[in-house]
Write an enzyme that holds these catalytic residues in place. Structure first.
Site, PDB file in Angstrom:
ATOM      1  N   ARG A 149      32.542  30.114  72.929  1.00  0.00           N
ATOM      2  CA  ARG A 149      33.917  30.092  73.410  1.00  0.00           C
ATOM      3  C   ARG A 149      34.061  29.582  74.833  1.00  0.00           C
ATOM      4  O   ARG A 149      35.058  29.857  75.496  1.00  0.00           O
ATOM      5  CB  ARG A 149      34.534  31.486  73.233  1.00  0.00           C
ATOM      6  N   THR A 183      29.000  35.194  71.645  1.00  0.00           N
ATOM      7  CA  THR A 183      29.846  34.030  71.388  1.00  0.00           C
ATOM      8  C   THR A 183      30.888  33.846  72.482  1.00  0.00           C
ATOM      9  O   THR A 183      31.567  32.829  72.521  1.00  0.00           O
ATOM     10  CB  THR A 183      30.579  34.159  70.034  1.00  0.00           C
ATOM     11  N   SER A 228      28.142  41.060  71.102  1.00  0.00           N
ATOM     12  CA  SER A 228      28.583  41.243  69.718  1.00  0.00           C
ATOM     13  C   SER A 228      27.475  41.907  68.923  1.00  0.00           C
ATOM     14  O   SER A 228      26.307  41.865  69.307  1.00  0.00           O
ATOM     15  CB  SER A 228      28.947  39.893  69.091  1.00  0.00           C
ATOM     16  N   GLY A 229      27.859  42.492  67.784  1.00  0.00           N
ATOM     17  CA  GLY A 229      26.867  43.130  66.933  1.00  0.00           C
ATOM     18  C   GLY A 229      27.351  44.377  66.226  1.00  0.00           C
ATOM     19  O   GLY A 229      26.555  45.109  65.634  1.00  0.00           O
ATOM     20  N   GLU A 243      28.795  44.681  63.501  1.00  0.00           N
ATOM     21  CA  GLU A 243      28.489  44.613  62.070  1.00  0.00           C
ATOM     22  C   GLU A 243      27.057  45.045  61.771  1.00  0.00           C
ATOM     23  O   GLU A 243      26.714  45.296  60.611  1.00  0.00           O
ATOM     24  CB  GLU A 243      28.718  43.190  61.552  1.00  0.00           C
ATOM     25  N   TRP A 253      33.887  40.449  72.590  1.00  0.00           N
ATOM     26  CA  TRP A 253      33.681  38.992  72.529  1.00  0.00           C
ATOM     27  C   TRP A 253      34.946  38.212  72.889  1.00  0.00           C
ATOM     28  O   TRP A 253      35.063  37.033  72.567  1.00  0.00           O
ATOM     29  CB  TRP A 253      33.187  38.583  71.151  1.00  0.00           C
ATOM     30  N   ASN A 275      35.854  46.419  66.336  1.00  0.00           N
ATOM     31  CA  ASN A 275      35.808  47.431  65.282  1.00  0.00           C
ATOM     32  C   ASN A 275      34.653  48.412  65.457  1.00  0.00           C
ATOM     33  O   ASN A 275      33.594  48.071  65.986  1.00  0.00           O
ATOM     34  CB  ASN A 275      35.686  46.753  63.917  1.00  0.00           C
ATOM     35  N   ASP A 320      39.160  46.382  60.063  1.00  0.00           N
ATOM     36  CA  ASP A 320      38.491  45.384  60.904  1.00  0.00           C
ATOM     37  C   ASP A 320      39.488  44.613  61.764  1.00  0.00           C
ATOM     38  O   ASP A 320      39.394  43.394  61.914  1.00  0.00           O
ATOM     39  CB  ASP A 320      37.652  44.411  60.052  1.00  0.00           C
ATOM     40  N   ASP A 340      39.841  43.861  64.922  1.00  0.00           N
ATOM     41  CA  ASP A 340      39.243  43.799  66.260  1.00  0.00           C
ATOM     42  C   ASP A 340      40.318  43.751  67.357  1.00  0.00           C
ATOM     43  O   ASP A 340      41.238  42.950  67.284  1.00  0.00           O
ATOM     44  CB  ASP A 340      38.370  42.536  66.393  1.00  0.00           C
ATOM     45  N   ARG A 376      45.483  41.900  66.508  1.00  0.00           N
ATOM     46  CA  ARG A 376      45.266  41.485  65.121  1.00  0.00           C
ATOM     47  C   ARG A 376      45.912  42.441  64.130  1.00  0.00           C
ATOM     48  O   ARG A 376      46.213  42.060  62.993  1.00  0.00           O
ATOM     49  CB  ARG A 376      43.762  41.379  64.844  1.00  0.00           C
TER      50      ARG A 376
END
Length: 329
Positions: free
Chosen positions: A39, A83, A98-99, A101, A167, A185, A227, A229, A254
Site C-alpha cells: 500500500r 501490506t 497483519s496476521g 487470520e 494494516w 477482526n 470480518d 475490519d 466496513r
C-alpha cells in the site's frame, strides 16, 4: 510482492535507481491476507521507507537507493506479514502488522527514523502494559477504561491469539501530537469459540506519537462475527456538528456505519448507516456506542451447520479500502 522499488527521473523518465528486496516467496506469500499487495512507501529525513511483505522495514537513501538501515518487524513463520505503507510522523516511523487470520496478536510499532531502533510497541489486545493503556487516563466514551479492559472480554488466554490486524491508514494530528489507528477482526474467525466483546479488536485508537500511550479508544463492532475490519481511513476535519464547532474524526467503516467522533476526547457524536441496505444491526445505541445486532443476520445466533444468508454487508464491507475524502462544499 515482490516490493521492487524504483526512483524515476521525472524529466527524462529514466530509472535513477532500483531496490530489489530478497524475500522468501514460499514462506511469505501463503500467509499474506488478503492478496499480495503493497500500500505504498513512506518518506522522511531523506529516506524512502519500504515495508516489505516479509515484515522487513527498510530505510533507503532517497538519492542513491542504498540501504541506510533495516529491521524485522515480525516473522512470516508465525503468520505475520505486512501490506501497509509505513507512516513517518515527527522522528518516528509507524508501521503495523497483519496476521489475525493465523492467530497473531497484532500490534502497532514505532521505530526511530534515524536508526531503525524500536521506540515503542502497542498491542491490539492483552494486558494494559502491552497495549500502552492507562486504566485511569485512557478513556472510552468519556469514561476511564479501567484495569484489564481487554482481558475481561476474552475467555481464558485466548487474547494471546486475538488478532486485531493494523494494516490501514493513520492520520496525524500535529496539534495534539496524536495519531489514529483502527484495528481489524478478532481471532479466531469462529465467534462461538471466543465469547465476549474481544476488546480492543475492531476499534479506533487515539495514541501519542512519542510514547504510543492511548488517549482514548472506541470499539465499533464488539464480538465481530462478520470480518468487518475496522481499519478504514480516519478523516480529520474541523466542522460544525450539531451546531458546535468540533475537531472531528470521520470514519466510514466496513460495517456500513459512518462514525463522527470528537478526536480530542473520543466522544461519539454521530453513528448512522451510510447504506440503507445494511441489516446486520438496526442502529447504534448512542449512550453505549454498541450496535444493536439483528439476530436474523447473526451467524452465531443461527448455530452450527446453518448457513446464515442475506447479510448486508458481506465481509468486504459496505465500503472497503477505497478512501473517502472531505469537501467543505
Amino acid at each position: 510482492f515482490p516490493n521492487n522499488t524504483f526512483a524515476i527521473n521525472l524529466d527524462t523518465l529514466e530509472i535513477v535507481w532500483e531496490y530489489v528486496p530478497v524475500q522468501d516467496y514460499d514462506e511469505t506469500v501463503p500467509v499474506m491476507c488478503c492478496d499480495t499487495v503493497n500500500r505504498g512507501l513512506g518518506y522522511g529525513d531523506g529516506k524512502i521507507l519500504l515495508q516489505q511483505a516479509d515484515t522487513t522495514l527498510v530505510a533507503l537513501d532517497a538519492k542513491t537507493g542504498e540501504v541506510v538501515w533495516s529491521v524485522k518487524n515480525g516473522d512470516p513463520k508465525l503468520g505475520e506479514t505486512n501490506t501497509n505503507a509505513p507512516h513517518v510522523m515527527k522522528d518516528k516511523v509507524i508501521t503495523g502488522i497483519s496476521g489475525a487470520e493465523f492467530g497473531v496478536r497484532c500490534w502497532i510499532n514505532a521505530y526511530n527514523l534515524s536508526d531503525g531502533s524500536l521506540a515503542w510497541r502497542a498491542y491490539s489486545m492483552g494486558p494494559d502494559e502491552d497495549m500502552l493503556m492507562d486504566p485511569e487516563k485512557t478513556t472510552s466514551l468519556g469514561q476511564p477504561v479501567g484495569k484489564d479492559s481487554s482481558l475481561k472480554t476474552w475467555e481464558g488466554d485466548q487474547w494471546k491469539i486475538g488478532g486485531g490486524s493494523t494494516w490501514g491508514w493513520w492520520p496525524f494530528d500535529k496539534e495534539r501530537n496524536a495519531f489514529y489507528v483502527g484495528t481489524g477482526n478478532p481471532s479466531t474467525w469462529n465467534p462461538v469459540v471466543r465469547p465476549g466483546d474481544n476488546k480492543w479488536s475492531m476499534s479506533i485508537f487515539s495514541r501519542d506519537v512519542d510514547t504510543g500511550i492511548a488517549h482514548w479508544v472506541y470499539q465499533m463492532t464488539p464480538h465481530d462475527e462478520w470480518d468487518y475490519d475496522g481499519v478504514n481511513e480516519m478523516i480529520l476535519v474541523d466542522l460544525e456538528v450539531k451546531g458546535k464547532e468540533t475537531k472531528a474524526l470521520v470514519h466510514f467503516d466496513r460495517n456500513g456505519f459512518a462514525y463522527t467522533l470528537d478526536r480530542t476526547n473520543g466522544a461519539l457524536l454521530v453513528a448512522e448507516k451510510f447504506d440503507p441496505a445494511v441489516n446486520w444491526a438496526t442502529h447504534i445505541d448512542m449512550k453505549t456506542g454498541r450496535p444493536q445486532v439483528d439476530a436474523r443476520y447473526s451467524p452465531e445466533a443461527h448455530g452450527e451447520d446453518v448457513n446464515a444468508t442475506n447479510i448486508c454487508p458481506a465481509a468486504l464491507g459496505t465500503k472497503d479500502q477505497q478512501p473517502a475524502a472531505y469537501s467543505p462544499r
